[in-house]
Design an enzyme around this catalytic site. Structure first.
Site, PDB file in Angstrom:
ATOM      1  N   TRP A  15      -5.566   1.897  -5.175  1.00  0.00           N
ATOM      2  CA  TRP A  15      -4.747   0.750  -6.577  1.00  0.00           C
ATOM      3  C   TRP A  15      -4.000  -0.440  -5.683  1.00  0.00           C
ATOM      4  O   TRP A  15      -3.205  -0.891  -6.200  1.00  0.00           O
ATOM      5  CB  TRP A  15      -4.104   0.876  -7.663  1.00  0.00           C
ATOM      6  CG  TRP A  15      -5.236   2.272  -8.271  1.00  0.00           C
ATOM      7  CD1 TRP A  15      -6.675   2.422  -8.430  1.00  0.00           C
ATOM      8  CD2 TRP A  15      -5.292   3.428  -9.029  1.00  0.00           C
ATOM      9  NE1 TRP A  15      -7.355   3.859  -8.753  1.00  0.00           N
ATOM     10  CE2 TRP A  15      -6.378   4.235  -9.330  1.00  0.00           C
ATOM     11  CE3 TRP A  15      -3.219   4.278  -8.755  1.00  0.00           C
ATOM     12  CZ2 TRP A  15      -5.499   5.311 -10.059  1.00  0.00           C
ATOM     13  CZ3 TRP A  15      -3.380   5.089  -9.401  1.00  0.00           C
ATOM     14  CH2 TRP A  15      -4.581   6.407 -10.146  1.00  0.00           C
TER      15      TRP A  15
ATOM     16  N   GLU B 112       3.860  -0.985 -11.149  1.00  0.00           N
ATOM     17  CA  GLU B 112       5.188  -0.689 -10.485  1.00  0.00           C
ATOM     18  C   GLU B 112       6.064   0.113 -11.036  1.00  0.00           C
ATOM     19  O   GLU B 112       7.006   0.608 -11.036  1.00  0.00           O
ATOM     20  CB  GLU B 112       5.440  -2.246 -10.376  1.00  0.00           C
ATOM     21  CG  GLU B 112       4.432  -2.966  -8.996  1.00  0.00           C
ATOM     22  CD  GLU B 112       5.222  -4.284  -8.831  1.00  0.00           C
ATOM     23  OE1 GLU B 112       6.506  -4.274  -8.740  1.00  0.00           O
ATOM     24  OE2 GLU B 112       4.302  -4.918  -8.179  1.00  0.00           O
ATOM     25  N   GLY B 113       5.320   2.053 -11.281  1.00  0.00           N
ATOM     26  CA  GLY B 113       6.392   2.069 -11.947  1.00  0.00           C
ATOM     27  C   GLY B 113       5.872   2.487 -14.028  1.00  0.00           C
ATOM     28  O   GLY B 113       5.950   1.092 -14.688  1.00  0.00           O
TER      29      GLY B 113
ATOM     30  N   GLY C 198      -7.404 -11.359 -37.094  1.00  0.00           N
ATOM     31  CA  GLY C 198      -8.615 -10.369 -37.902  1.00  0.00           C
ATOM     32  C   GLY C 198      -9.538 -10.127 -36.492  1.00  0.00           C
ATOM     33  O   GLY C 198      -9.847 -10.137 -35.698  1.00  0.00           O
TER      34      GLY C 198
ATOM     35  N   SER D 291       5.538   2.711 -18.109  1.00  0.00           N
ATOM     36  CA  SER D 291       7.008   3.504 -18.761  1.00  0.00           C
ATOM     37  C   SER D 291       7.799   5.116 -18.212  1.00  0.00           C
ATOM     38  O   SER D 291       9.209   4.405 -18.912  1.00  0.00           O
ATOM     39  CB  SER D 291       6.366   2.896 -20.081  1.00  0.00           C
ATOM     40  OG  SER D 291       6.185   1.727 -20.715  1.00  0.00           O
TER      41      SER D 291
ATOM     42  N   ALA E 125       0.276  -0.947   0.026  1.00  0.00           N
ATOM     43  CA  ALA E 125      -0.700  -0.199   0.261  1.00  0.00           C
ATOM     44  C   ALA E 125       0.633   0.886  -0.111  1.00  0.00           C
ATOM     45  O   ALA E 125       1.108   1.458   1.119  1.00  0.00           O
ATOM     46  CB  ALA E 125      -0.523  -0.092   0.997  1.00  0.00           C
TER      47      ALA E 125
ATOM     48  N   GLN F  21      -4.858  -8.480 -34.796  1.00  0.00           N
ATOM     49  CA  GLN F  21      -4.368  -8.155 -36.039  1.00  0.00           C
ATOM     50  C   GLN F  21      -3.864  -9.839 -37.212  1.00  0.00           C
ATOM     51  O   GLN F  21      -4.714 -10.050 -37.973  1.00  0.00           O
ATOM     52  CB  GLN F  21      -3.558  -7.398 -36.263  1.00  0.00           C
ATOM     53  CG  GLN F  21      -3.248  -6.671 -37.427  1.00  0.00           C
ATOM     54  CD  GLN F  21      -4.974  -5.845 -37.810  1.00  0.00           C
ATOM     55  OE1 GLN F  21      -4.937  -5.003 -36.326  1.00  0.00           O
ATOM     56  NE2 GLN F  21      -4.901  -5.747 -39.153  1.00  0.00           N
TER      57      GLN F  21
ATOM     58  N   SER G  19       2.358   8.711  -9.934  1.00  0.00           N
ATOM     59  CA  SER G  19       4.204   7.800 -10.163  1.00  0.00           C
ATOM     60  C   SER G  19       4.990   8.790  -9.270  1.00  0.00           C
ATOM     61  O   SER G  19       6.164   8.864  -8.255  1.00  0.00           O
ATOM     62  CB  SER G  19       4.267   9.177 -11.067  1.00  0.00           C
ATOM     63  OG  SER G  19       4.096   7.993 -12.114  1.00  0.00           O
TER      64      SER G  19
HETATM   65  N1  CAA Z   1      16.847   2.029  -4.157  1.00  0.00           N
HETATM   66  C1  CAA Z   1      16.817   2.431  -2.912  1.00  0.00           C
HETATM   67  N2  CAA Z   1      16.233   3.712  -2.589  1.00  0.00           N
HETATM   68  C2  CAA Z   1      16.113   4.541  -3.723  1.00  0.00           C
HETATM   69  C3  CAA Z   1      16.415   4.064  -4.491  1.00  0.00           C
HETATM   70  C4  CAA Z   1      15.963   3.081  -5.543  1.00  0.00           C
HETATM   71  N3  CAA Z   1      15.585   2.496  -6.498  1.00  0.00           N
HETATM   72  N4  CAA Z   1      15.426   5.161  -6.066  1.00  0.00           N
HETATM   73  C5  CAA Z   1      15.211   6.621  -5.029  1.00  0.00           C
HETATM   74  N5  CAA Z   1      16.184   5.884  -3.973  1.00  0.00           N
HETATM   75  C6  CAA Z   1      16.082   6.947  -2.486  1.00  0.00           C
HETATM   76  C7  CAA Z   1      17.352   7.959  -2.771  1.00  0.00           C
HETATM   77  O1  CAA Z   1      18.468   7.628  -2.738  1.00  0.00           O
HETATM   78  C8  CAA Z   1      16.904   9.016  -1.812  1.00  0.00           C
HETATM   79  O2  CAA Z   1      17.496   8.719  -0.833  1.00  0.00           O
HETATM   80  P1  CAA Z   1      18.243  10.157   0.202  1.00  0.00           P
HETATM   81  O3  CAA Z   1      17.030  11.028   0.148  1.00  0.00           O
HETATM   82  O4  CAA Z   1      18.655   9.505   1.359  1.00  0.00           O
HETATM   83  O5  CAA Z   1      19.885  10.390  -1.010  1.00  0.00           O
HETATM   84  C9  CAA Z   1      15.210   9.358  -2.085  1.00  0.00           C
HETATM   85  O6  CAA Z   1      15.164   7.412  -2.372  1.00  0.00           O
HETATM   86  C10 CAA Z   1      14.258   9.815  -3.135  1.00  0.00           C
HETATM   87  O7  CAA Z   1      15.228   9.562  -4.126  1.00  0.00           O
HETATM   88  P2  CAA Z   1      14.504  10.627  -5.036  1.00  0.00           P
HETATM   89  O8  CAA Z   1      15.043  11.805  -5.112  1.00  0.00           O
HETATM   90  O9  CAA Z   1      15.494   9.692  -6.527  1.00  0.00           O
HETATM   91  O10 CAA Z   1      12.501  10.653  -5.325  1.00  0.00           O
HETATM   92  P3  CAA Z   1      12.203  10.629  -6.469  1.00  0.00           P
HETATM   93  O11 CAA Z   1      11.225  11.631  -5.815  1.00  0.00           O
HETATM   94  O12 CAA Z   1      12.361  11.435  -6.943  1.00  0.00           O
HETATM   95  O13 CAA Z   1      11.057   9.660  -7.077  1.00  0.00           O
HETATM   96  C11 CAA Z   1      11.085   8.120  -8.576  1.00  0.00           C
HETATM   97  C12 CAA Z   1      11.416   9.244  -8.152  1.00  0.00           C
HETATM   98  C13 CAA Z   1      11.661   6.997  -9.112  1.00  0.00           C
HETATM   99  C14 CAA Z   1       9.964   9.368  -9.490  1.00  0.00           C
HETATM  100  C15 CAA Z   1      10.083   7.359  -7.670  1.00  0.00           C
HETATM  101  O14 CAA Z   1       8.766   8.405  -6.385  1.00  0.00           O
HETATM  102  C16 CAA Z   1       8.836   6.424  -8.581  1.00  0.00           C
HETATM  103  O15 CAA Z   1       9.943   5.080  -8.855  1.00  0.00           O
HETATM  104  N6  CAA Z   1       7.831   6.707  -8.844  1.00  0.00           N
HETATM  105  C17 CAA Z   1       7.249   5.947  -9.462  1.00  0.00           C
HETATM  106  C18 CAA Z   1       6.089   5.003  -7.946  1.00  0.00           C
HETATM  107  C19 CAA Z   1       5.719   3.418  -8.563  1.00  0.00           C
HETATM  108  O16 CAA Z   1       6.135   2.708  -8.678  1.00  0.00           O
HETATM  109  N7  CAA Z   1       4.607   3.083  -7.896  1.00  0.00           N
HETATM  110  C20 CAA Z   1       3.503   1.921  -8.174  1.00  0.00           C
HETATM  111  C21 CAA Z   1       3.615   1.440  -6.810  1.00  0.00           C
HETATM  112  S1  CAA Z   1       3.176  -0.066  -6.598  1.00  0.00           S
HETATM  113  C22 CAA Z   1       1.787  -0.753  -7.806  1.00  0.00           C
HETATM  114  O17 CAA Z   1       2.172  -0.141  -8.960  1.00  0.00           O
HETATM  115  C23 CAA Z   1       1.044  -1.246  -7.192  1.00  0.00           C
HETATM  116  C24 CAA Z   1       0.474  -2.774  -7.114  1.00  0.00           C
HETATM  117  O18 CAA Z   1       0.247  -3.198  -6.661  1.00  0.00           O
HETATM  118  C25 CAA Z   1       1.123  -3.280  -8.442  1.00  0.00           C
END
Ligand code: CAA
Length: 537
Positions: A308, A514-515, A490, A517, A276, A487, A284
């Protein structure tokens, strides 16, 4: 390789070879010269691999198959040495230069430790193969994240991986595929199916046996997800979220007490898991979440709304992200908690375009009290938990996408050979042949990306970039190629008479959850530009 060639290569690579590279090298006739050269050539091409495992070389063997497996001691631990002709690198060229005394480059891996209890079919398979130990276990020593993540991939699945894949495929064919259309039409969540999967050990494929799982590796789990999703992508996502997004992060970040308390019921399939993170105002931009966790005595009082959430209606264990520090905006104020079903209230069942056999819910948490023992990892580290979880979770979704695309291709291929137009099967028309060729090629490419990411994860290396690439590519292949399958069929493809319209609807979500594209591209770009690096969980 003769002395002349040796010398030439030594001059070229000798400076790359520290003396300790020669541990395990066995070359009686020529002293260390030849082996040293081979190790240097390898090291020049596989710097990061050298850190991970011992590379040794043997000489004077004309044929790789004649090289005998042997056990040597390194750092007082027995290690198994396996013959492994390393094709594609300089040593292959070396072999061609002097074919009479070809090189055999050997890989050394640690032997699998310990024995395990038997529980479930998948677990029994893992044990049987560990006893045989034909391939050795993966060396899980962490290494530095290479700037370039190209790595040597063993294209041959181990016998254990193949058997687990066959187990999942047989189960999917018998227990899932015949019902998938009905579950889709009725929006039915097949709850009893997960008990059957649990009996086989497939609700905890890659969870260690001591925590109730089957004890297989991550790649085996990925193969299972592909097979389940090939039959029904809704079943695939249910298992993927349950395992990748709940069991594995508790295992990775939990205390011993948390692991022993929360993971076994999940791995044994007694509880489903839900993740959650997303809220009405944060998708995002996950760090914008507003659910609060306010300090209250010995714990926190959690309040907020989540959206979701896959599996929520049937879940017993929830990984919930909430803001423990309301003053700190963004990622730093977020913590992760493990909650039970009675901490949350399900408010809505989402009606979706596809994945109708999975359940997707909104929920609220209304002042639920969570003790300190429910905080996962440190306070303020919840965003790291979420991101690291998604790094691995994305490989699972990529495998789901490959499964969906493969299912669509299977139907289109058979149809193209049977359907006649203009006096011959449509597979004999170039327009259809080209489509099938593109489908097969893209699916293969997607699968390779997925397997590479899984192999990296098995080695304990960071998978942020590799997982994002796999998900980005596989999900776009799934969307594109399920459309091509329609396709090819058909008009029939557009009807419920064939399953390809379901595959098309199911595929779309893999480009979103899960993010999206767009987020995968952002993650990949940050990584290749050296803007962000993370340690593996
Ligand atoms: N692993 C570990 N730590 C990470 C990391 C990773 N891959 N990516 C970022 N971090 C850490 C950073 O190091 C940073 O930490 P510090 O401040 O201590 O250095 C902190 O997290 C913040 O990182 P960012 O500044 O990069 O964060 P951001 O706000 O710019 O966001 C983003 C980055 C990639 C856009 C992220 O928000 C993201 O992945 N968004 C998509 C979310 C998503 O995938 N949601 C899906 C939900 S689940 C789902 O889909 C439902 C389901 O049940 C299937």
């Amino acid at each position: 390789m003769g002395g002349g060639s040796s010398g030439r290569r030594r001059r070229r690579h000798g400076d790359l070879l520290p003396a300790d590279d020669l541990a395990g090298v066995h070359d009686e006739e020529r002293g260390c010269t030849l082996a040293e050269t081979v190790a240097a050539v390898l090291r020049a091409h596989a710097e990061h691999e050298r850190r991970r495992r011992v590379i040794a070389a043997d000489a004077d063997v004309d044929d790789a198959s004649r090289a005998r497996e042997r056990v040597v001691e390194r750092d007082r631990e027995p290690v198994r040495v396996q013959p492994d002709v390393d094709a594609g690198l300089d040593d292959a060229r070396v072999g061609r230069e002097q074919p009479r005394s070809a090189l055999v480059v050997v890989r050394v891996e640690r032997m699998a430790p310990g024995t395990h209890d038997v529980r479930g079919r998948c677990r029994r398979l893992c044990r049987a193969h560990r006893r045989g130990d034909e391939h050795g276990s993966h060396d899980r020593e962490p290494s530095h994240h290479p700037r370039n993540i190209v790595c040597r991939v063993d294209f041959e699945a181990t016998a254990e991986q193949r058997e687990i894949q066959a187990l999942a495929r047989d189960f999917a064919r018998q227990e899932i595929e015949p019902h998938a259309a009905e579950w889709d039409r009725d929006h039915a969540f097949p709850r009893p199916l997960f008990a059957k999967l649990a009996e086989l050990g497939l609700m905890g494929t890659c969870i260690p046996e001591e925590y109730g799982g089957a004890g297989a590796d991550f790649l085996s789990y990925i193969l299972v997800l592909e097979e389940l999703s090939r039959a029904d992508a809704g079943v695939g996502v249910t298992v993927a979220v349950h395992t990748s997004a709940v069991s594995l992060p508790i295992l990775a970040f939990g205390t011993d007490e948390q692991r022993s308390r929360f993971v076994p019921p999940l791995a044994r399939g007694e509880h489903l898991g839900a993740f959650a993170l997303t809220e009405p105002g944060s998708g995002s931009d996950a760090a914008a979440l507003r659910t609060r966790a306010d300090e209250d005595g010995e714990g926190w009082r959690i309040s907020g709304a989540k959206q979701w959430v896959t599996n929520a209606r049937f879940s017993g264990t929830f990984l919930v992200f909430a803001r423990t520090d309301p003053e700190t905006p963004g990622a730093a104020g977020i913590s992760a908690f493990v909650l039970d079903a009675d901490h949350v209230r399900i408010t809505r069942d989402e009606e979706k375009l596809g994945l109708n056999s999975s359940t997707t819910n909104d929920l609220v948490i209304e002042g639920a009290l969570a003790g300190r023992d429910r905080l996962l990892h440190d306070e303020g580290k919840g965003f790291h938990v979420a991101m690291s979880t998604l790094d691995g979770g994305r490989i699972g979704i990529a495998a789901q996408a490959v499964g969906i695309a493969q299912a669509a291709y299977d139907v289109a291929r058979v149809y193209a050979k049977e359907r006649y137009a203009f006096g011959r099967p449509i597979a004999q028309h170039q327009a259809i042949r080209f489509k099938l060729a593109d489908m097969a090629t893209e699916i293969d490419a997607a699968r390779l990306l997925v397997h590479r990411a899984a192999a990296l994860k098995d080695r304990g290396e960071p998978v942020t970039e590799a997982g994002a690439k796999a998900k980005l590519f596989a999900s776009e292949v799934a969307r594109r190629q399920t459309g091509e399958a329609i396709q090819i069929l058909g008009g029939y493809g557009y009807t419920k008479e064939f399953p390809v319209e379901r595959f098309y609807r199911d595929a779309k979500i893999t480009e979103i959850y899960e993010g999206t594209s767009e987020i995968q591209r952002l993650v990949i770009a940050r990584s290749i530009l050296g803007l962000q690096q993370h340690a593996a969980a």
